[in-house]
Enzyme design. Structure first.
Site, short mmCIF file in Angstrom:
data_model
loop_
_atom_site.label_atom_id
_atom_site.label_comp_id
_atom_site.label_asym_id
_atom_site.label_seq_id
_atom_site.Cartn_x
_atom_site.Cartn_y
_atom_site.Cartn_z
N THR A 225 0.81 -1.21 0.00
CA THR A 225 0.00 0.00 0.00
C THR A 225 0.84 1.26 0.00
OG1 THR A 225 -1.82 -1.12 1.13
CG2 THR A 225 -1.75 1.27 1.32
N SER B 22 2.60 -7.79 -0.47
CA SER B 22 3.30 -8.64 0.50
C SER B 22 2.72 -10.05 0.56
CB SER B 22 3.30 -8.00 1.88
OG SER B 22 1.99 -7.93 2.42
N THR C 244 1.50 -4.51 4.47
CA THR C 244 1.28 -4.93 5.87
C THR C 244 0.65 -6.31 6.00
OG1 THR C 244 -0.89 -3.84 5.93
CG2 THR C 244 1.02 -2.54 6.63
N ASP C 245 0.15 -6.90 4.90
CA ASP C 245 -0.55 -8.18 5.02
C ASP C 245 0.30 -9.24 5.69
OD1 ASP C 245 -2.87 -7.23 3.94
OD2 ASP C 245 -2.60 -8.15 1.96
#
Length: 329
Positions: free
Chosen positions: A11, A59, A91-92
């Site tokens: 993101t 990610s 961030t996943d």
């Protein structure tokens, strides 16, 4: 002395749709130069940046091999004089990649990971502030000997405890069991506590050589998904209820699996430890350990999976695995 900045996707680097779809998935991504150009005050963050673009993917697409190759690149940057490392990514999987880095990072120099929850096309993107804070931490002498860190929302978290706790909030990164190690306040890095470093694990030559399954226990669970696990995997992470409990109907299958492969008992709760000897009924933590399951301690199921796979890929046997979880969990 510079800070080495490795920019992945995620993101933080999203810039809308690619009109000509030259990006393979139709998403336009900012380069490292474009990303840093959008950060006010970055030139005064404490060290010049050595910017390197790599693995510009979400990610969710990252692999163990890619992350370990990134660690190797970061190690070379440190050997060449970098005072710290910053990685931007989605961030996943941030909590898992950060923990993998922390397990194998051998240097005193900080390895800082960050990302964003609002991309640059939205009002109030958080990426620039997160990147600025991450660079300040990586350049700070106070952050040395802390291993891998996640810097997010002006908070500094140890990779071993940090989790993504919300699907959309800019305050998503938290450490439920420990809290943040410190904060970035008015540009100053304030460390409130410094946990001791642990001896790093060897970097597996072939991380894909080990396959680890994760099974989450649910209400009135029939356990059918456990059938065949040992035929296709080298280890199992069990995310049990509460302090490490399962329905009694699952106990025989879990005992059989523990006799064939490492089975690590964790909690699906999101925080808190698996207990060792408080409850004694069938399916309790005491019963499962008696049947050969390994106590995962404070590690959540996702971090336990990263640790078990790393240990197995390094050829660790059951006693070494149990000792590692006792030390790191």
């Amino acid at each position: 002395m510079s800070v080495a900045l490795f920019t992945l996707g995620g993101t933080i680097a999203m810039a809308g749709r690619a009109p000509d779809r030259r990006a393979g998935d139709g998403v336009a991504r900012l380069t490292g130069a474009e990303l840093t150009a959008a950060v006010p005050g970055l030139a005064d963050a404490g060290a010049p940046l050595d910017v390197r673009d790599t693995h510009a993917v979400p990610s969710a697409h990252l692999t163990y091999r890619q992350v370990l190759d990134l660690v190797a690149d970061a190690s070379r940057a440190v050997a060449a004089g970098a005072r710290g490392v910053v990685v931007t990514q989605g961030t996943d999987t941030l909590e898992e990649t950060a923990f993998l880095v922390d397990l194998v990072w051998p240097h005193a120099e900080p390895f800082v990971l960050t990302g964003a929850m609002r991309n640059p096309t939205l009002a109030g993107p958080d990426g620039p502030a997160n990147l600025l804070a991450a660079v300040r931490v990586a350049a700070s002498p106070a952050a040395r000997d802390l291993g891998a860190l996640i810097v997010f929302n002006d908070e500094i978290h140890a990779a071993r405890w940090a989790r993504k706790t919300h699907s959309t909030s800019t305050a998503t990164i938290a450490s439920p069991n420990a809290g943040p190690l410190g904060h970035v306040v008015e540009g100053r890095v304030r460390l409130l506590t410094s946990p001791p470093r642990r001896e790093p694990l060897p970097v597996p030559a072939e991380p894909s050589a080990a396959r680890v399954a994760l099974y989450t226990v649910t209400f009135d669970d029939d356990g059918l998904l456990l059938d065949g696990v040992a035929e296709h995997h080298d280890g199992l992470i069990l995310a049990g209820f509460g302090v490490g409990h399962v329905p009694a109907t699952l106990v025989p299958a879990l005992g059989d699996l523990a006799a064939r492969m490492p089975v690590v008992l964790t909690s699906r709760s999101g925080s808190g430890s698996v207990l060792r000897n408080t409850y004694g009924a069938a399916g309790s933590e005491t019963d499962l350990q008696r049947r050969g399951l390994i106590n995962g301690g404070l590690l959540d199921p996702y971090k336990a999976k990263v640790l078990l796979r790393t240990l197995l890929a390094n050829g660790a046997g059951r006693e070494d695995i149990a000792a590692a979880f006792a030390r790191l969990g």
